[in-house]
Design a protein around this motif. Structure first.
Motif, PDB file in Angstrom:
ATOM      1  N   ARG A 199      28.102   8.367   3.542  1.00 43.43           N
ATOM      2  CA  ARG A 199      29.672   8.468   3.925  1.00 43.43           C
ATOM      3  C   ARG A 199      30.090   7.613   4.611  1.00 43.43           C
ATOM      4  N   HIS A 200      31.446   7.423   4.851  1.00 46.24           N
ATOM      5  CA  HIS A 200      31.876   6.283   5.788  1.00 46.24           C
ATOM      6  C   HIS A 200      31.586   6.691   7.315  1.00 46.24           C
ATOM      7  N   GLY A 201      30.983   5.988   7.948  1.00 44.96           N
ATOM      8  CA  GLY A 201      30.609   6.490   9.517  1.00 44.96           C
ATOM      9  C   GLY A 201      29.182   6.764   9.534  1.00 44.96           C
ATOM     10  N   GLY A 202      28.511   6.885   8.290  1.00 44.35           N
ATOM     11  CA  GLY A 202      27.012   7.382   8.259  1.00 44.35           C
ATOM     12  C   GLY A 202      26.136   5.887   8.433  1.00 44.35           C
ATOM     13  N   LEU A 203      24.930   6.278   8.808  1.00 49.72           N
ATOM     14  CA  LEU A 203      23.951   5.471   9.487  1.00 49.72           C
ATOM     15  C   LEU A 203      22.832   5.083   8.220  1.00 49.72           C
ATOM     16  N   LEU A 204      22.516   3.883   8.062  1.00 45.21           N
ATOM     17  CA  LEU A 204      21.378   3.694   7.521  1.00 45.21           C
ATOM     18  C   LEU A 204      20.352   3.168   8.427  1.00 45.21           C
ATOM     19  N   VAL A 205      19.086   3.647   8.392  1.00 39.77           N
ATOM     20  CA  VAL A 205      18.043   3.503   9.256  1.00 39.77           C
ATOM     21  C   VAL A 205      16.950   2.861   8.376  1.00 39.77           C
ATOM     22  N   VAL A 255      10.931  -7.399   3.215  1.00 37.46           N
ATOM     23  CA  VAL A 255      11.946  -7.071   4.287  1.00 37.46           C
ATOM     24  C   VAL A 255      12.873  -7.930   4.808  1.00 37.46           C
ATOM     25  N   ARG A 256      12.702  -9.336   4.803  1.00 39.70           N
ATOM     26  CA  ARG A 256      13.747 -10.371   5.076  1.00 39.70           C
ATOM     27  C   ARG A 256      14.829 -10.215   3.977  1.00 39.70           C
ATOM     28  N   PHE A 257      14.624  -9.964   2.729  1.00 42.05           N
ATOM     29  CA  PHE A 257      15.728 -10.004   1.599  1.00 42.05           C
ATOM     30  C   PHE A 257      16.382  -8.463   2.221  1.00 42.05           C
ATOM     31  N   ALA A 258      15.830  -7.456   2.507  1.00 43.60           N
ATOM     32  CA  ALA A 258      16.660  -6.100   2.813  1.00 43.60           C
ATOM     33  C   ALA A 258      17.421  -6.528   3.886  1.00 43.60           C
ATOM     34  N   LEU A 259      16.883  -7.057   4.910  1.00 40.82           N
ATOM     35  CA  LEU A 259      17.741  -7.523   5.991  1.00 40.82           C
ATOM     36  C   LEU A 259      18.845  -8.324   5.918  1.00 40.82           C
ATOM     37  N   ASP A 260      18.773  -9.422   4.900  1.00 39.08           N
ATOM     38  CA  ASP A 260      19.821 -10.265   4.507  1.00 39.08           C
ATOM     39  C   ASP A 260      20.931  -9.194   3.986  1.00 39.08           C
ATOM     40  N   ALA A 261      20.576  -8.526   3.178  1.00 39.95           N
ATOM     41  CA  ALA A 261      21.426  -7.650   2.347  1.00 39.95           C
ATOM     42  C   ALA A 261      22.230  -6.917   3.423  1.00 39.95           C
ATOM     43  N   VAL A 262      21.675  -6.270   4.333  1.00 40.87           N
ATOM     44  CA  VAL A 262      22.497  -5.672   5.258  1.00 40.87           C
ATOM     45  C   VAL A 262      23.431  -6.627   6.059  1.00 40.87           C
ATOM     46  N   THR A 263      22.879  -7.878   6.873  1.00 40.03           N
ATOM     47  CA  THR A 263      23.811  -8.587   7.501  1.00 40.03           C
ATOM     48  C   THR A 263      25.017  -9.263   6.620  1.00 40.03           C
ATOM     49  N   GLU A 264      24.590  -9.532   5.398  1.00 44.29           N
ATOM     50  CA  GLU A 264      25.795 -10.171   4.678  1.00 44.29           C
ATOM     51  C   GLU A 264      26.756  -8.951   4.103  1.00 44.29           C
ATOM     52  N   ASN A 265      26.401  -7.843   4.200  1.00 42.46           N
ATOM     53  CA  ASN A 265      27.356  -6.665   3.774  1.00 42.46           C
ATOM     54  C   ASN A 265      28.454  -6.543   5.014  1.00 42.46           C
ATOM     55  N   GLU A 266      29.957  -6.822   4.671  1.00 43.00           N
ATOM     56  CA  GLU A 266      30.838  -6.843   5.634  1.00 43.00           C
ATOM     57  C   GLU A 266      31.165  -5.247   5.782  1.00 43.00           C
ATOM     58  N   ASP A 267      30.616  -4.356   5.063  1.00 43.29           N
ATOM     59  CA  ASP A 267      31.181  -2.944   5.287  1.00 43.29           C
ATOM     60  C   ASP A 267      30.045  -2.512   6.249  1.00 43.29           C
ATOM     61  N   LEU A 268      29.040  -3.059   6.611  1.00 44.14           N
ATOM     62  CA  LEU A 268      28.075  -2.717   7.720  1.00 44.14           C
ATOM     63  C   LEU A 268      28.223  -3.170   8.900  1.00 44.14           C
ATOM     64  N   ASP A 286       7.560  -0.953  15.460  1.00 43.00           N
ATOM     65  CA  ASP A 286       7.409  -2.217  14.633  1.00 43.00           C
ATOM     66  C   ASP A 286       8.891  -2.469  13.795  1.00 43.00           C
ATOM     67  N   GLY A 287       9.868  -2.597  14.825  1.00 41.84           N
ATOM     68  CA  GLY A 287      11.267  -2.862  14.271  1.00 41.84           C
ATOM     69  C   GLY A 287      12.210  -1.642  13.813  1.00 41.84           C
ATOM     70  N   LEU A 288      13.161  -1.568  13.988  1.00 44.87           N
ATOM     71  CA  LEU A 288      13.942  -0.364  13.467  1.00 44.87           C
ATOM     72  C   LEU A 288      15.640  -0.874  13.297  1.00 44.87           C
ATOM     73  N   LEU A 289      15.724  -1.050  12.078  1.00 44.89           N
ATOM     74  CA  LEU A 289      17.184  -1.611  11.632  1.00 44.89           C
ATOM     75  C   LEU A 289      18.097  -0.113  11.617  1.00 44.89           C
ATOM     76  N   ALA A 290      19.352  -0.436  12.209  1.00 40.17           N
ATOM     77  CA  ALA A 290      20.352   0.474  12.311  1.00 40.17           C
ATOM     78  C   ALA A 290      21.545  -0.035  11.841  1.00 40.17           C
ATOM     79  N   ALA A 291      22.252   0.476  10.716  1.00 39.86           N
ATOM     80  CA  ALA A 291      23.696  -0.050  10.540  1.00 39.86           C
ATOM     81  C   ALA A 291      24.575   1.309  10.069  1.00 39.86           C
ATOM     82  N   VAL A 292      25.844   1.062  10.414  1.00 39.37           N
ATOM     83  CA  VAL A 292      26.892   1.984  10.250  1.00 39.37           C
ATOM     84  C   VAL A 292      27.485   1.418   9.239  1.00 39.37           C
ATOM     85  N   LYS A 293      27.959   2.347   8.465  1.00 39.93           N
ATOM     86  CA  LYS A 293      28.557   2.110   7.165  1.00 39.93           C
ATOM     87  C   LYS A 293      30.373   2.120   7.748  1.00 39.93           C
ATOM     88  N   ARG A 294      31.068   1.215   7.717  1.00 40.20           N
ATOM     89  CA  ARG A 294      32.446   1.288   7.977  1.00 40.20           C
ATOM     90  C   ARG A 294      33.178   2.567   7.155  1.00 40.20           C
TER      91      ARG A 294
END
Length: 215
Positions: free
Chosen positions: A156-162, A185-198, A207-215
């Motif tokens: 959902r909007h406001g949800g978290l991808l971890v 892993v790098r491809f996945a990180l790029d997909a997140v950072t390049e997504n303007e909705d996150l 060992d590293g934890l990526l957290a991203a909020v969906k706008r």
């Protein structure tokens, strides 16, 4: 200017932060059970971060890719709302049997979790769009980018991808490393950072934890 490695915290400070939140007996047992089954256990800092993130979004509907021995599921349940439901997908039925025992040991009712034994990229497309508060990616590293794509659809909007294990033991940040898992892993990180909705942050816990909020 890029951040200097000299500003990194001392090892003792990192350990202090990792162990800052005490680990419960069930979580400790799930960690012990992980190694014989070939599951890489999550660090204590990662576990406490998962609980924090689930609580922060008041999660009621969560999808987990990679059940393991129930360590991450226990962490999510600790932060989820009392009526929250976890849907967890894993290829290994043995792992899920151990997770079921872990959940039952702390009194989590069976109707609060749905353990699906199967291929995540076959199961996930069958789940509803925009119906989940949090999606945890902890499965096959080589499929991380596909998991991220599916996770964004499910949230959902406001949800978290971890996403767990994003530093790959130091390989992700080392440009000389080009094995398949690190590149995935790098491809996945790029997909997140390049997504303007996150809105994303890469946390140096475990060992590293990526957290991203969906706008």
């Amino acid at each position: 200017m890029p951040t200097s490695a000299q500003s990194a915290p001392a090892a003792a400070s990192w350990v202090f932060a990792e162990d800052f939140v005490p680990e419960g007996d069930a979580a400790a047992q799930a960690r012990v059970e992980a190694e014989p089954l070939g599951v890489e256990p999550l660090s204590r800092g990662t576990v406490s971060a998962l609980t924090f993130l689930a609580a922060a979004v008041q999660a009621r509907a969560v999808v987990e890719i990679g059940t393991g021995t129930g360590q991450s599921g226990l962490a999510l349940f600790a932060g989820m709302q009392p009526d929250g439901i976890l849907t967890s997908v894993d290829l290994e039925a043995d792992h899920q049997r151990q997770a079921r025992r872990a959940f039952s040991s702390v009194g989590i009712a069976s109707q609060r979790f749905r353990l699906i034994a199967g291929d995540a990229l076959t199961v996930l497309p069958k789940l509803s769009d925009g119906a989940y508060d949090l999606v945890l990616v902890a499965g096959d590293t080589l499929e991380y980018r596909d998991y991220v794509e599916q996770g964004l659809r499910l949230l959902r909007h406001g949800g978290l991808l971890v996403v767990t294990h994003t530093l790959q033991g130091g390989r992700t940040a080392d440009s000389s490393q080009d094995d398949d898992d690190t590149l995935a892993v790098r491809f996945a990180l790029d997909a997140v950072t390049e997504n303007e909705d996150l809105v994303a942050a890469l946390l140096p816990v475990g060992d590293g934890l990526l957290a991203a909020v969906k706008r």
